[in-house]
Design an enzyme around this catalytic site. Structure first.
Site, PDB file in Angstrom:
ATOM      1  N   ASP A 157       0.893  -1.285   0.069  1.00  0.00           N
ATOM      2  CA  ASP A 157       0.098  -0.141   0.184  1.00  0.00           C
ATOM      3  C   ASP A 157       0.934   1.122  -0.098  1.00  0.00           C
ATOM      4  OD1 ASP A 157      -2.263   1.780   0.302  1.00  0.00           O
ATOM      5  OD2 ASP A 157      -2.035   1.671   2.352  1.00  0.00           O
TER       6      ASP A 157
ATOM      7  N   ASP B  95       0.064   5.286   1.111  1.00  0.00           N
ATOM      8  CA  ASP B  95      -0.611   6.151   2.088  1.00  0.00           C
ATOM      9  C   ASP B  95      -0.514   5.204   3.464  1.00  0.00           C
ATOM     10  OD1 ASP B  95      -2.748   8.361   0.677  1.00  0.00           O
ATOM     11  OD2 ASP B  95      -1.171   7.330  -0.025  1.00  0.00           O
TER      12      ASP B  95
END
Length: 396
Positions: free
Chosen positions: A181, A183
């Site tokens: 991922d 953020d």
């Protein structure tokens, strides 16, 4: 079938010095003495050697005399015992990695107690790192990893440290695909909140973000609501925000070391490709996928182009990229922090919840609660010395 060999186990301890092992092996040297096993460790100048030697029964006494005499001259202590055969087979092997900052004796005691209560045995151990956190690797046998993992996960969550359990064997070596991922994982920021700050709606966006990441809201609906609040922002703001992005501590080290190992890397994000793609290019990450912001007349419209990247999309990308790399899912690693990472973490061979929400920690194979992304390398079996050696080789 060959008859079991008569064997001698010797444990030797004392102060370390150059040439100690050579002198011990010279003392044991004989045409009828076979090395079955040898392990050596040094902890702050204190030496410990384990020797398992195959020797005829009549050769035990002379061997004992030679080794005992050499140890006496070197100031070492030795214990010896006779037996039959090699080390017993180690079945249901697993690797347990324990991490903490600091890592306390009570943390490791909790881990060893769980292993013992489940019938497991610790065959060997080694320290992987001392900075920026302490990590130990324990080689376990006689207990299945699928049984050990949930028990240790509960213990670590209650005890305030991190632990990972993975099967031993060839799966820990060779090529892998690592998908992250972005953020709050690869980077410290939530990009949509940085954009919202330019619009003056940061608090509204953050409230929706927190509810979505806890799994309280449908991700697609929440994302579209947040993006709608950005309508009217000049597109140049995206470039300004990209310049502000802060990598998570250890992120660059993680990526560079994975590339040194020849592993493939991908990033998949519920954020925006306008940020993710240049970031991936800068780090040398092969695969990147994220949402695209719609722009008209030089301004954000408050809409997205194409389907939303949700939890199902993230898992699909993991599978797609693994297929392109001709790797089974068992050889994939996924790293994420939010509810929209759950499918990806579940689909991977090793799912790592990084500073994650409670529901994600509970579902992942392992959880890291310390703010260093390169700690993932220790879960893959690398030591801090190996990571630093790789960095030094790159600089040269």
């Amino acid at each position: 079938m060959a008859e079991p060999v008569h064997s001698v186990a010797a444990t030797i301890t004392g102060d370390d010095a150059p040439g100690v092992l050579t002198r011990l092996l010279d003392a044991a040297a004989s045409d009828d003495v076979e090395i079955l096993d040898l392990e050596q460790t040094v902890v702050r100048g204190r030496l410990s050697i384990g020797l398992l030697l195959g020797v005829p029964p009549e050769g035990f006494a002379p061997l004992e005399d030679r080794l005992a005499g050499t140890c006496a001259r070197l100031g070492l202590a030795i214990t010896m015992s006779e037996g039959i055969g090699d080390n017993p087979p180690r079945r249901n092997r697993a690797i347990v990695t324990v991490l903490g900052q600091p890592l306390l004796t009570r943390h490791v005691a909790l881990v060893t107690r769980v292993i013992s209560e489940l019938g497991g045995n610790i065959d060997r151990s080694r320290r992987l790192s001392r900075t920026p956190l302490t990590s130990l690797e324990l080689w376990i046998s006689q207990v299945d990893a699928s049984v050990l993992r949930p028990a240790l996960a509960r213990t670590a969550a209650e005890g305030g440290f991190d632990v990972s359990v993975s099967p031993a064997g060839i799966g820990r070596r060779g090529r892998r695909l690592v998908v992250m991922d972005v953020d709050s994982t690869l980077i410290r920021d939530e990009v949509i909140e940085l954009l919202a700050a330019r619009k003056g709606c940061e608090s509204e966006v953050r409230q929706i973000t927190e509810r979505a990441m806890r799994g309280e809201l449908d991700f697609e609906q929440s994302l579209r609501e947040r993006v709608r609040l950005l309508a009217g922002l000049p597109v140049e703001v995206v470039d300004e925000v990209r310049a502000e992005i802060r990598l998570t501590p250890g992120a660059r080290t993680l990526v560079e070391t994975l590339k040194d190992l020849g592993l493939s890397i991908g990033v998949v994000s519920g954020g925006f490709i306008e940020i993710v793609e240049p970031l991936a290019a800068d780090l040398g990450i092969t695969y990147a996928h994220a949402n695209r912001l719609e722009v008209a007349d030089g301004r954000l419209t408050g809409r997205l182009v194409g389907p939303v990247v949700d939890r199902a999309t993230k898992a699909a990308k993991l599978r797609e990229w693994a297929g392109q790399e001709r790797l089974p899912l068992a050889r994939t690693v996924a790293i994420g922090d939010g509810a929209n990472d759950l499918d990806m973490l579940a689909a991977s061979g090793l799912g790592i919840a990084f500073n994650a929400k409670p529901a994600v920690r509970a579902s992942a194979d392992t959880a890291l609660s310390l703010p260093y992304l390169d700690a993932v390398l220790f879960l893959l079996g690398l030591s801090r010395e190996e990571v630093e050696d790789a960095a030094a080789a790159r600089s040269e």
